[in-house]
Design a protein around this motif. Structure first.
Motif, PDB file in Angstrom:
ATOM      1  N   ALA A 243      91.385  -0.160   6.158  1.00 32.95           N
ATOM      2  CA  ALA A 243      90.644  -0.562   5.461  1.00 32.95           C
ATOM      3  C   ALA A 243      89.670  -0.858   4.645  1.00 32.95           C
ATOM      4  N   GLY A 244      88.532  -0.094   5.710  1.00 33.83           N
ATOM      5  CA  GLY A 244      87.820   0.474   5.462  1.00 33.83           C
ATOM      6  C   GLY A 244      87.817   1.952   3.473  1.00 33.83           C
ATOM      7  N   SER A 245      88.806   2.555   4.321  1.00 35.35           N
ATOM      8  CA  SER A 245      88.630   4.008   3.411  1.00 35.35           C
ATOM      9  C   SER A 245      90.012   3.474   1.915  1.00 35.35           C
ATOM     10  N   LEU A 246      90.621   2.044   2.321  1.00 33.32           N
ATOM     11  CA  LEU A 246      91.032   1.847   1.196  1.00 33.32           C
ATOM     12  C   LEU A 246      90.366   1.066   0.168  1.00 33.32           C
ATOM     13  N   CYS A 280      90.880  10.528  -6.996  1.00 30.75           N
ATOM     14  CA  CYS A 280      89.829  10.460  -5.956  1.00 30.75           C
ATOM     15  C   CYS A 280      89.649   8.898  -4.833  1.00 30.75           C
ATOM     16  N   ALA A 281      90.464   8.284  -5.378  1.00 34.06           N
ATOM     17  CA  ALA A 281      90.762   7.202  -4.402  1.00 34.06           C
ATOM     18  C   ALA A 281      92.095   7.048  -3.664  1.00 34.06           C
ATOM     19  N   GLY A 282      93.174   7.939  -3.770  1.00 32.34           N
ATOM     20  CA  GLY A 282      94.068   8.114  -3.393  1.00 32.34           C
ATOM     21  C   GLY A 282      93.333   8.802  -2.177  1.00 32.34           C
ATOM     22  N   THR A 283      93.009  10.156  -2.252  1.00 32.47           N
ATOM     23  CA  THR A 283      92.327  10.975  -1.398  1.00 32.47           C
ATOM     24  C   THR A 283      91.120   9.724  -0.206  1.00 32.47           C
ATOM     25  N   MET A 284      90.286   9.031  -1.259  1.00 27.74           N
ATOM     26  CA  MET A 284      89.010   8.698   0.036  1.00 27.74           C
ATOM     27  C   MET A 284      90.115   7.769   0.867  1.00 27.74           C
ATOM     28  N   GLY A 285      91.912   7.160   0.032  1.00 26.85           N
ATOM     29  CA  GLY A 285      91.890   5.748   1.137  1.00 26.85           C
ATOM     30  C   GLY A 285      92.451   6.938   1.882  1.00 26.85           C
ATOM     31  N   GLU A 286      92.975   8.252   2.336  1.00 27.50           N
ATOM     32  CA  GLU A 286      93.607   9.053   3.844  1.00 27.50           C
ATOM     33  C   GLU A 286      92.814   9.258   4.794  1.00 27.50           C
ATOM     34  N   TRP A 287      91.571   8.584   4.055  1.00 26.88           N
ATOM     35  CA  TRP A 287      89.606   9.327   5.347  1.00 26.88           C
ATOM     36  C   TRP A 287      90.277   8.395   6.487  1.00 26.88           C
ATOM     37  N   GLY A 288      89.898   6.806   6.472  1.00 27.11           N
ATOM     38  CA  GLY A 288      90.363   6.277   7.857  1.00 27.11           C
ATOM     39  C   GLY A 288      91.584   6.825   8.682  1.00 27.11           C
TER      40      GLY A 288
END
Length: 553
Positions: A243-246, A280-288
Motif C-alpha cells: 500500500a505504501g509503495s503504491l 517511475c510510479a510503476g517502478t516504485m509500486g514494485e518496491w513494496g
C-alpha cells in the motif's frame, strides 16, 4: 590494581549462499543491466515525444510514441523472461546441494522438512532473484534517468521525484524488520506442518487401524491454524509495504503538478514530466513487493545457507581423498577387515578385526546395533577429521575412496532400505551400474525375486518405496543388490527373514560359505556366526568421574 576490560565476543558471520554472479549467470546479468539502461533511455524518449504531442499534435510524434512504447513493451517482456531464467538457474544449483546435504547428513531431516525447504524456501529465494534483484537492477537506472530528465526540464520537477523516492525508502525500511520477523515465524510453522503431514501420511495404515483418523486430522488442523495466523500476521506487513509503495507515487504525481503550476511550465513540459513520473510510479509500486520478497529470502537463507555450507565442506573433503588406489577384484582369501567406530554415538563399540570367511554377529540393542550397521553401510563410521577411525579393508580405508569405488567393496541389505524410483533393473544394478543384466537377474532369481507376474518384467517402474513389489519381493531386490559381484564386506540385518522361504534357505547356505566378511545383526535362523561384536558399557571415566548422562539430561 587495574581491572581487565571485558572483551566482546567475536561476531560470527552467518554463512552466505553461493554467489549469484557466477559462470552461467554473468551473461544474463549483463543482458539485464543493458536492458535496464535501454529502458531508461526509452523512457526519456517517450516522455519527450509525449511533450511534443501536448504542444502540437503531429502524426510523426504519435507514431514515434507508439513505436517507442512497443520497444518498451518488448524490453520489459525480455527482462521478465531473462529474470526467470536467472532465478531458475540459481535455484537449480541450490536444490541440488540441498538434496545432496539431506542424503549425506548422518541424521537427515524428515521428508516433510526436506520438501518444505526445496519448495517454499527455494521459492522465496527464486522470488527474490527474479522479482527482487532484477526489478531493482532495472528500476534504479530508470529512476536516475527520469530524475535527470526531469531536472533538464526544471529543477523543481526533479525534486518532485526525489522527495517521494526518499519517503518511500524510509517507509519500507521501517516496515522491513516486522516483515522479516513474521516471515520467519510463518516459515517455521509451515515446516512443522509439512513434517506433521508427512509423518501422518506415512503412518496412515496404523492410524486407520487404530481408529485415529479424526484425531490426527484435528492435530493437523491445529498446526494449520498456526500457519493461518502466521500468514495473516505477515499479510499485515505485506499489505502495508504494498500500500505504501503504491500510495507514495501518487504524492509524487501531485508534487509534479504543483511544481509545474507554481513554475508556470507549459503544457508540453508538464506532459513530459507526468509521463516520466508515471513510468517511475510503476517502478516504485514494485518496491513494496521487493522488500517483502527480500525478507522472505532472508528468512529462508538463515536455514538453507548453513546446510549448503556444510554440504560444500563435505564435498571438498570427498575430493581430497587420501587414497588414490583403484578397487580391483581382491583376493578374498587375503582380505582382512578392521573397523574402528569413532563417529558420535558409536564410541562404545570396540575395534573389530575379521578375516575373509568370517561371519560376525553384532550384539546389543536393536537401536544401537542398527545405528552401527547403518553407519557402516553409508560410510559414516568415523568422526569428521579422524584419519584413524573407519572401515579398513586390505590395509586401505574405505572412507578415503570415492563413493563410486567404495560401493564395490561394501554391500548392505538393511530393513530400513527401500528401492529408488526407477526400473527394477536399475535398482538391482544401482550399486554396480556396470554389471550385466543377465548376472543381476540371475542373482535376483536366486534371492526369490519373481519378475514373471510383473507387467514389464525387469523394466517395471518402481515408485513410492518399491511399489508394485510386495514386502518379500522388495527384500529380495535389496538382498540381491547387496550380493551382486560378491563384495568383500557384506552388511545384513533381519531383512533376510522377509525373503521367500526357499530363497531364504538358499541365501543362508551361500552366506555360510561366503568368501568375504559378513557382519549381521539380529537372529537369522541358519546363519552360523563365527564371532560376535558387542558394545562396551556406556560409561566412560575421565579423571575418576563418570561421564554417563543422568536421566532427564
Amino acid at each position: 590494581m587495574t581491572g581487565s576490560q571485558p572483551v566482546d565476543p567475536p561476531t560470527i558471520k552467518e554463512p552466505s549462499l553461493p554467489a549469484l554472479l557466477a559462470p552461467g549467470r554473468r551473461g544474463l546479468l549483463a543482458a539485464l543491466l543493458a536492458l535496464a539502461l535501454g529502458v531508461g533511455a526509452l523512457s526519456i524518449a517517450i516522455a519527450w515525444q509525449v511533450g511534443q504531442l501536448a504542444t502540437a499534435f503531429g502524426l510523426g510524434a504519435l507514431t514515434w510514441v507508439i513505436v517507442l512504447s512497443l520497444a518498451f513493451f518488448c524490453a520489459k517482456f525480455i527482462e521478465r523472461v531473462l529474470a526467470e531464467r536467472l532465478g531458475q538457474h540459481y535455484v537449480a544449483q541450490l536444490r541440488g546441494s540441498l538434496i545432496s546435504h539431506a542424503l549425506k547428513a548422518r541424521r537427515g531431516p524428515s521428508v516433510g522438512i526436506t520438501v518444505a525447504r526445496s519448495s517454499n524456501d527455494l521459492s522465496s529465494i527464486r522470488n527474490w532473484v527474479t522479482q527482487g534483484i532484477v526489478p531493482l537492477l532495472a528500476g534504479i537506472p530508470l529512476i536516475v534517468f527520469a530524475a535527470l530528465g526531469l531536472g533538464a526540464l526544471h529543477p523543481l520537477l526533479a525534486a518532485a521525484l526525489v522527495v517521494p523516492v526518499l519517503l518511500e525508502v524510509g517507509l519500507l525500511a521501517f516496515l522491513a524488520r516486522g516483515a522479516l520477523r513474521t516471515a520467519r515465524v510463518l516459515r517455521r510453522h509451515r515446516g512443522n506442518l509439512a513434517a506433521r503431514i508427512a509423518d501422518t501420511v506415512t503412518a496412515a495404515t496404523t492410524i486407520a487401524a487404530a481408529g485415529g483418523v479424526r484425531r490426527e486430522v484435528e492435530r493437523v488442523d491445529r498446526s494449520s491454524q498456526k500457519v493461518v495466523q502466521a500468514a495473516v500476521d505477515r499479510a499485515k506487513y505485506a499489505g502495508a509495504l504494498r500500500a505504501g509503495s503504491l500510495t507514495v507515487p501518487l504524492l509524487g504525481t501531485a508534487l509534479v503538478v504543483a511544481a509545474g503550476s507554481w513554475a508556470g511550465l507549459g503544457a508540453g513540459v508538464l506532459a513530459s514530466a507526468l509521463t516520466l513520473m508515471g513510468i517511475c510510479a510503476g517502478t516504485m509500486g514494485e518496491w513494496g513487493r521487493i522488500v517483502e520478497y527480500r525478507q522472505n529470502y532472508r528468512a529462508g537463507r538463515r536455514i538453507i545457507a548453513p546446510l549448503l555450507h556444510a554440504e560444500k565442506s563435505w564435498s571438498i573433503a570427498e575430493q581430497e581423498m587420501i587414497s588414490t588406489r583403484e578397487v580391483k577384484d581382491l583376493n578374498r582369501k587375503e582380505i582382512t577387515v578392521r573397523i574402528r567406530p569413532t563417529a558420535p554415538g558409536l564410541e562404545n563399540w570396540p575395534v573389530l578385526r575379521a578375516h575373509a570367511g568370517q561371519r560376525i554377529q553384532v550384539a546389543g540393542s536393536g537401536a544401537e546395533s542398527g545405528a552401527l550397521l547403518e553407519s557402516l553401510a553409508t560410510g559414516r563410521i568415523s568422526a569428521h577429521g579422524d584419519s584413524l577411525g573407519g572401515l579398513w579393508i586390505a590395509e586401505g580405508r574405505s572412507e578415503d575412496l570415492p563413493a563410486t569405488e567404495r560401493r564395490k567393496l561394501i554391500g548392505a541389505a538393511l530393513s530400513s532400505m527401500v528401492p529408488e524410483r526407477g526400473t527394477i533393473i536399475r535398482a538391482l544394478t544401482y550399486r554396480h551400474p556396470g554389471s550385466s543384466v543377465k548376472r543381476a537377474l540371475r542373482v535376483a532369481a536366486d534371492c526369490g525375486l519373481e519378475l514373471g507376474p510383473l507387467p514389464a518384467a525387469e523394466r517395471t517402474m518402481l515408485r513410492r518405496g518399491g511399489e508394485p513389489l510386495d514386502s518379500a519381493q522388495r527384500a529380495s531386490l535389496i538382498v540381491a543388490r547387496a550380493l551382486l559381484r560378491q563384495p568383500p564386506v557384506l552388511i545384513l540385518d533381519p531383512v533376510l527373514n522377509r525373503l521367500p522361504s526357499a530363497a531364504r534357505e538358499a541365501v543362508i547356505r551361500k552366506l555360510n560359505v561366503y568368501p568375504g566378511v559378513v557382519i549381521f545383526q539380529g537372529e537369522i535362523s541358519g546363519l552360523e556366526a563365527t564371532g560376535t561384536w558387542q558394545a562396551k558399557l556406556s560409561i566412560a571415566t575421565t579423571a575418576g568421574h563418570s561421564t554417563e548422562q543422568e536421566d532427564g539430561e
